[in-house]
Design an enzyme around this catalytic site. Structure first.
Site, PDB file in Angstrom:
ATOM      1  CE  LYS A  84      -8.108   9.013 -18.745  1.00  0.00           C
ATOM      2  NZ  LYS A  84      -6.649   9.275 -18.668  1.00  0.00           N
ATOM      3  N   GLY A 127      -1.283  -2.315 -11.673  1.00  0.00           N
ATOM      4  CA  GLY A 127      -0.654  -2.163 -12.987  1.00  0.00           C
ATOM      5  C   GLY A 127       0.099  -3.416 -13.420  1.00  0.00           C
ATOM      6  NE  ARG A 176       0.616  -3.712  -3.407  1.00  0.00           N
ATOM      7  CZ  ARG A 176       0.906  -2.733  -4.246  1.00  0.00           C
ATOM      8  NH1 ARG A 176       1.596  -1.692  -3.839  1.00  0.00           N
ATOM      9  NH2 ARG A 176       0.504  -2.793  -5.496  1.00  0.00           N
ATOM     10  N   GLY A 195      -6.790  -1.963  -8.023  1.00  0.00           N
ATOM     11  CA  GLY A 195      -7.152  -1.243  -6.806  1.00  0.00           C
ATOM     12  C   GLY A 195      -8.602  -1.274  -6.377  1.00  0.00           C
TER      13      GLY A 195
HETATM   14  C1  3PG Z   1       1.851   0.119  -7.134  1.00  0.00           C
HETATM   15  O1  3PG Z   1       1.290   0.312  -6.051  1.00  0.00           O
HETATM   16  O2  3PG Z   1       1.319   0.342  -8.232  1.00  0.00           O
HETATM   17  C2  3PG Z   1       3.231  -0.485  -7.095  1.00  0.00           C
HETATM   18  O3  3PG Z   1       3.748  -0.474  -5.808  1.00  0.00           O
HETATM   19  C3  3PG Z   1       4.148   0.218  -8.063  1.00  0.00           C
HETATM   20  O4  3PG Z   1       4.197   1.582  -7.771  1.00  0.00           O
HETATM   21  P1  3PG Z   1       4.237   2.645  -8.950  1.00  0.00           P
HETATM   22  O5  3PG Z   1       2.960   2.547  -9.706  1.00  0.00           O
HETATM   23  O6  3PG Z   1       4.443   3.966  -8.267  1.00  0.00           O
HETATM   24  O7  3PG Z   1       5.413   2.260  -9.815  1.00  0.00           O
END
Ligand code: 3PG
Ligand code: MG
Length: 401
Positions: free
Chosen positions: A203, A382, A32, A359
């Site tokens: 899930k 997300g 990142r 991820g």
């Molecule tokens: C992540 O890694 O999902 C982003 O940096 C956002 O972080 P968060 O899910 O804790 O909001």
């Protein structure tokens, strides 16, 4: 990014939420940070000064026993040395993103200099999208650039509210944000066909929205990971003690019926690597996914599934992949995810467009050194999922407003 940065203090929201090694706080994956470099370099080369904002982890949800913030663990100081190396210049640090310290250091910045602000999530206002906090942050810079795609799904002070305080000619997306949007739109817009979506993970409830969206867009959908067992059970299969969301069985049936009605082919893993317990050292056997013996659980896809999935993937012209095929973090159950990564890379080499987000799927690609064989690897988990679901992400909307 075609703004004039000359002699401007440019506030850039980056997503430097990178994984750190326990105890040493060494950065274990700097993807990142590297992904933000084109934007940061362009601003510096354009004569601007950089003020960088980011969160790291969720410090207010992981307070110390005495109820205070674990500054030592969540400080962005851990990133200074590496960032300085990446940018090839010193990086100053403000130990609070708000207040006098930040204001003085920001005001003193000259063209070409870099100031990193302390973790924005040390303040409650960040996650609340607080206006007062956003306004204070905004006062530090002349221009606001949002390059934090990974956090674009959060309506936080530094990602969203802050944009209100800049007019259209003083705010913009960074290159990373723009690239994420453009590449996701290659899948969502007018993709070359066949379009295959590979959706994995534990899930159904986490992935149902993207699955439903893909029923409208894709020619075929491959379902893997723990969520596949809810689909098998919905069709009367025996899944042993595999993961299952019993309250989603009807939903799974509805998805299968919708897919059939729309002519979208859904591929479930025919066979599984089953384990006698959820453990890296468990005993394993290959079984049909709808005939898993009592007491055993499916933790990865097996040979036939890999072959079928691989064939579908290698025939696709556009591929979207989100989520692992098995318990990727345990070596015994990582093979299915790796094979899918390889198939996606092969298809890409043969001319397909591929987008990987989330991820574990990204980790699989990186672990195999395949990142250059994928058309686009997203920095958003997300955020990418919500974008693909068709939601308007607040961080994106705020720049466009
Ligand atoms: C992540 O890694 O999902 C982003 O940096 C956002 O972080 P968060 O899910 O804790 O909001
Ligand atoms: Mg997250």
């Amino acid at each position: 990014m075609n703004l004039n940065f000359q002699h401007k203090r440019v506030l850039v929201r980056v997503d430097f939420n990178v994984p750190l090694e326990k105890g040493t706080f060494r950065i274990t994956d700097d993807t990142r940070m590297r992904a933000a470099l084109p934007t940061l370099r362009a601003i510096l080369d354009g004569g601007g000064a950089l003020i960088l904002m980011s969160h790291l982890d969720r410090p207010l949800k992981k307070l110390k026993e005495d109820g205070t913030i674990d500054v030592q663990r969540f400080t962005l100081r851990h990133l200074i040395a590496h960032l300085s190396e990446l940018l090839g210049r010193p990086v100053q640090f403000a130990e609070n993103c708000l207040g006098e310290i930040a204001a003085e250091k920001a005001a003193a910045l000259k063209s070409g200099e870099v100031l990193l602000l302390e973790n924005t999530r040390f303040h409650k206002g960040e996650e609340k999208g607080d206006e007062v906090m956003a306004k204070q942050l905004a006062s530090l810079g002349d221009i606001y650039v949002n390059d934090a795609f990974g956090t674009a799904h959060r309506a936080h002070a530094s990602t969203t509210t802050i944009a209100k305080f800049f007019d259209k000619s003083h705010k913009t997306f960074g290159f990373l944000m723009q690239a994420e949007i453009n590449n996701a739109n290659k899948v969502l817009g007018n993709p070359e066909r066949p379009l295959t979506a590979i959706i994995g993970g534990a899930k159904v409830s986490d992935k149902i929205l993207v699955l439903e969206r893909m029923l409208d867009l894709a020619d075929s959908v491959i379902v893997g990971g723990g969520m596949a067992y809810t689909f098998w059970k919905a069709q009367g299969g025996n899944i042993g003690s595999s993961l299952c969301e019993d309250e989603k069985l009807d939903l799974a049936k509805t998805v299968l019926a919708k897919a059939e009605a729309k002519g979208v082919k859904i591929y479930l893993p025919i066979d599984s690597i089953a384990a006698d317990r959820f453990d890296a050292e468990a005993n394993t056997q290959t079984v049909a996914s709808n005939a898993i013996p009592t007491g055993w659980m499916g933790l990865d896809i097996a040979t036939q599934a890999i072959e079928t999935f691989g064939e579908v993937i290698r025939n696709a012209q556009t591929i979207l992949w989100n989520g692992p095929m098995g318990v990727f973090e345990m070596e015994k159950f990582a093979n299915g995810t790796r094979e899918v990564a390889q198939a996606v890379a092969d298809a890409t080499q043969a001319g397909a467009f591929s987008l990987v987000g989330g991820g574990d799927s990204v980790a699989a690609v990186n672990q195999m050194g395949l990142e250059d064989s994928i058309s686009y690897v997203s920095t958003g988990g997300g955020a990418m999922l919500e974008f693909l679901e068709g939601k308007e992400l607040p961080g994106i909307a705020a720049i466009n407003a």
